[in-house]
Design an enzyme around this catalytic site. Structure first.
Site, PDB file in Angstrom:
ATOM      1  N   ARG A 164       0.834  -1.221   0.000  1.00  0.00           N
ATOM      2  CA  ARG A 164       0.000   0.000   0.000  1.00  0.00           C
ATOM      3  C   ARG A 164       0.867   1.268   0.000  1.00  0.00           C
ATOM      4  O   ARG A 164       0.521   2.265   0.622  1.00  0.00           O
ATOM      5  CB  ARG A 164      -0.954   0.029   1.208  1.00  0.00           C
ATOM      6  CG  ARG A 164      -1.976  -1.086   1.237  1.00  0.00           C
ATOM      7  CD  ARG A 164      -2.974  -0.972   0.087  1.00  0.00           C
ATOM      8  NE  ARG A 164      -4.073  -1.884   0.258  1.00  0.00           N
ATOM      9  CZ  ARG A 164      -4.029  -3.188  -0.071  1.00  0.00           C
ATOM     10  NH1 ARG A 164      -2.947  -3.704  -0.616  1.00  0.00           N
ATOM     11  NH2 ARG A 164      -5.091  -3.955   0.139  1.00  0.00           N
ATOM     12  N   SER A 238     -10.325  -0.636   3.682  1.00  0.00           N
ATOM     13  CA  SER A 238      -9.539  -0.857   4.904  1.00  0.00           C
ATOM     14  C   SER A 238      -9.038   0.480   5.429  1.00  0.00           C
ATOM     15  O   SER A 238      -8.404   1.233   4.693  1.00  0.00           O
ATOM     16  CB  SER A 238      -8.324  -1.730   4.612  1.00  0.00           C
ATOM     17  OG  SER A 238      -8.719  -2.985   4.145  1.00  0.00           O
ATOM     18  N   GLU A 334      -4.223   3.513   6.768  1.00  0.00           N
ATOM     19  CA  GLU A 334      -3.955   3.373   5.337  1.00  0.00           C
ATOM     20  C   GLU A 334      -4.601   4.522   4.560  1.00  0.00           C
ATOM     21  O   GLU A 334      -4.115   4.953   3.515  1.00  0.00           O
ATOM     22  CB  GLU A 334      -4.532   2.025   4.864  1.00  0.00           C
ATOM     23  CG  GLU A 334      -4.025   1.578   3.518  1.00  0.00           C
ATOM     24  CD  GLU A 334      -5.124   1.156   2.595  1.00  0.00           C
ATOM     25  OE1 GLU A 334      -5.375   1.912   1.637  1.00  0.00           O
ATOM     26  OE2 GLU A 334      -5.736   0.094   2.838  1.00  0.00           O
TER      27      GLU A 334
HETATM   28  N1  EPU Z   1     -10.617 -10.961  10.137  1.00  0.00           N
HETATM   29  C1  EPU Z   1     -11.239 -11.050  11.364  1.00  0.00           C
HETATM   30  N2  EPU Z   1     -12.172 -10.119  11.695  1.00  0.00           N
HETATM   31  C2  EPU Z   1     -12.513  -9.118  10.860  1.00  0.00           C
HETATM   32  C3  EPU Z   1     -11.886  -9.024   9.605  1.00  0.00           C
HETATM   33  C4  EPU Z   1     -10.924  -9.964   9.256  1.00  0.00           C
HETATM   34  O1  EPU Z   1     -10.967 -11.944  12.166  1.00  0.00           O
HETATM   35  O2  EPU Z   1     -13.378  -8.319  11.225  1.00  0.00           O
HETATM   36  C5  EPU Z   1      -9.653 -11.991   9.748  1.00  0.00           C
HETATM   37  C6  EPU Z   1     -10.243 -12.895   8.668  1.00  0.00           C
HETATM   38  O3  EPU Z   1     -10.953 -13.947   9.210  1.00  0.00           O
HETATM   39  C7  EPU Z   1      -9.021 -13.375   7.940  1.00  0.00           C
HETATM   40  C8  EPU Z   1      -8.066 -12.200   8.072  1.00  0.00           C
HETATM   41  O4  EPU Z   1      -8.535 -11.388   9.127  1.00  0.00           O
HETATM   42  O5  EPU Z   1      -8.467 -14.483   8.587  1.00  0.00           O
HETATM   43  C9  EPU Z   1      -7.928 -11.396   6.797  1.00  0.00           C
HETATM   44  O6  EPU Z   1      -9.195 -10.860   6.433  1.00  0.00           O
HETATM   45  P1  EPU Z   1      -9.577 -10.505   4.907  1.00  0.00           P
HETATM   46  O7  EPU Z   1      -9.310 -11.657   4.035  1.00  0.00           O
HETATM   47  O8  EPU Z   1     -10.929  -9.915   4.930  1.00  0.00           O
HETATM   48  O9  EPU Z   1      -8.529  -9.422   4.466  1.00  0.00           O
HETATM   49  P2  EPU Z   1      -7.873  -8.186   5.210  1.00  0.00           P
HETATM   50  O10 EPU Z   1      -6.469  -8.536   5.540  1.00  0.00           O
HETATM   51  O11 EPU Z   1      -8.724  -7.733   6.340  1.00  0.00           O
HETATM   52  C10 EPU Z   1      -6.890  -7.167   3.024  1.00  0.00           C
HETATM   53  C11 EPU Z   1      -6.857  -5.836   2.337  1.00  0.00           C
HETATM   54  C12 EPU Z   1      -8.152  -5.584   1.607  1.00  0.00           C
HETATM   55  C13 EPU Z   1      -8.373  -6.683   0.597  1.00  0.00           C
HETATM   56  C14 EPU Z   1      -8.398  -8.018   1.353  1.00  0.00           C
HETATM   57  C15 EPU Z   1      -8.517  -9.200   0.420  1.00  0.00           C
HETATM   58  C16 EPU Z   1      -5.369  -4.420   3.611  1.00  0.00           C
HETATM   59  C17 EPU Z   1      -5.238  -3.271   4.545  1.00  0.00           C
HETATM   60  N3  EPU Z   1      -6.596  -4.789   3.300  1.00  0.00           N
HETATM   61  O12 EPU Z   1      -7.888  -7.084   4.041  1.00  0.00           O
HETATM   62  O13 EPU Z   1      -7.992  -4.370   0.887  1.00  0.00           O
HETATM   63  O14 EPU Z   1      -9.580  -6.504  -0.099  1.00  0.00           O
HETATM   64  O15 EPU Z   1      -7.167  -8.185   2.093  1.00  0.00           O
HETATM   65  O16 EPU Z   1      -7.310  -9.380  -0.257  1.00  0.00           O
HETATM   66  O17 EPU Z   1      -4.358  -4.956   3.165  1.00  0.00           O
HETATM   67  C18 EPU Z   1      -8.257  -2.020   1.121  1.00  0.00           C
HETATM   68  O18 EPU Z   1      -7.026  -1.927   1.087  1.00  0.00           O
HETATM   69  O19 EPU Z   1      -8.984  -0.987   1.206  1.00  0.00           O
HETATM   70  C19 EPU Z   1      -8.875  -3.320   1.089  1.00  0.00           C
HETATM   71  C20 EPU Z   1     -10.194  -3.494   1.225  1.00  0.00           C
END
Ligand code: EPU
Length: 338
Positions: A164, A238, A334
């Protein structure tokens, strides 16, 4: 070209914050941009280039010139045995570009379906989702220097992409206006379904023959089920980055919190799921007036209706403090704060 004074930014940020810009204009051509650069308003005011306004939180009125980048155009500029190279105007809507690629069978951006925002903002923060980042398909971009209007091409290396991150958020911040981006898209797709949720979703959809269209559809379904639609509930995706910590610290945390969600990185550190940390700190679904933490994704802060930018910001500060107190980990925002 018209320059508006005291112009509302309500329709120009996906958080739906009701702030105003001292000056506001929209550019549709490079000529208009070059003309704007000659104007007194441009020369004597702080500049903020805005695409879709999907990664920004306004906490006060912007006391300068906001320029909405609406430079359009999508064209195939060259091809070789393996790739199609396309040049896309910075003001094109990102998801429209992805759908255009799928319709033309240009592979590589299908995992990045439904990300809000415009093409010009995508390299600034190296947007990413479901195992793909823009740096994987980025060839070059064209930008104009803010001060003298000179044109510069930036290669992939020169953009200094990170998680990012890019040079445009760091040492060249506010120095260049991105006008178009060239992407290098595969003729023969390399399907990237390693991100667990995609495989599961393809199964649920009953997909037998995998295609870039099927992956895009799966990503759209996953995102729509977890992430709030900014047209309905104000948000900027995010709000925080997933923090990176030394693996020894991660191991120690795992002793205390066996369910901690972490991913090993090549540099020996570990990346933690900030959404998990925030949920464990009991913020998920919390609402204070119209500012809240989304019910399905704790990493996303939302404006239910009329929240002020500083209410969302204050909520984010409380989250940072409480995650630090519980896990000893510092979350970094972010979203760009203005
Ligand atoms: N999780 C939780 N609780 C929550 C949310 C997530 O326990 O409320 C856990 C999920 O169960 C999973 C892990 O966290 O094990 C990761 O969650 P998720 O796959 O939803 O992805 P993320 O890491 O929360 C990142 C990006 C998103 C992108 C997704 C999918 C960042 C800051 N965010 O989110 O990007 O869509 O992966 O690849 O890297 C953005 O940057 O605006 C964005 C939406």
């Amino acid at each position: 070209m018209s320059i508006y004074e005291n112009h509302s930014l309500l329709l120009h940020n996906t958080f739906h914050i009701d702030c105003a810009a001292k000056y506001f204009t929209e550019i549709n051509s490079i000529d208009a941009l070059l003309e704007l650069q000659q104007s007194d308003v441009f020369k004597s005011n702080e500049l903020l280039m805005l695409g879709g306004g999907s990664n920004i939180l306004f906490t006060k009125n912007f006391n300068g010139l906001v320029v909405k980048n609406s430079l359009l155009g999508k064209e195939l500029i060259k091809e070789d045995a393996d790739y199609n190279y396309v040049r896309i105007g910075a003001g094109e809507v990102w998801h429209d570009f992805v759908l255009w690629c799928i319709a033309n069978n240009y592979a590589g951006v299908e995992n990045l379906s439904l990300i809000p925002g415009r093409v010009g903002a995508s390299p600034m923060q190296n947007i990413g989702a479901y195992g793909v980042e823009i740096k994987d398909v980025f060839e070059s971009l064209e930008a104009l220097h803010v001060k003298d209007g000179s044109k510069k091409i930036f290669t992939n290396n020169e953009c200094e992409f990170g998680y990012r991150e890019s040079v445009f958020k760091r040492k060249l911040r506010n120095q260049y206006i991105i006008t178009s981006v060239v992407f290098k898209l595969k003729k023969k797709a390399n399907f990237n379904t390693s991100y667990g949720a995609i495989e599961k979703e393809l199964e649920v959809m009953g997909v037998k023959d995998i295609s870039i269209k099927a992956i895009s559809d799966a990503v759209i379904r996953i995102r729509s089920s977890k992430l709030p639609d900014p047209k309905v509930i104000g948000n900027a995706g995010s709000f925080f980055k997933n923090p990176e910590i030394p693996s020894a610290q991660c191991d120690a945390l795992k002793q205390l919190f066996p369910n901690l969600v972490s991913y090993p990185l090549e540099n020996g550190n570990a990346k933690l799921a900030a959404g998990w940390l925030i949920e464990q700190a009991e913020w998920k679904g919390k609402r204070f007036g119209d500012a809240g933490v989304h019910v399905n994704q704790a990493l996303v802060l939302v404006n239910y209706d009329k929240a002020q930018g500083n209410e969302i910001y204050d909520l984010s500060s409380k989250i940072v403090e409480s995650v630090k107190a519980k896990f000893g980990v510092e979350l970094e925002r972010e979203v760009n704060i203005y």
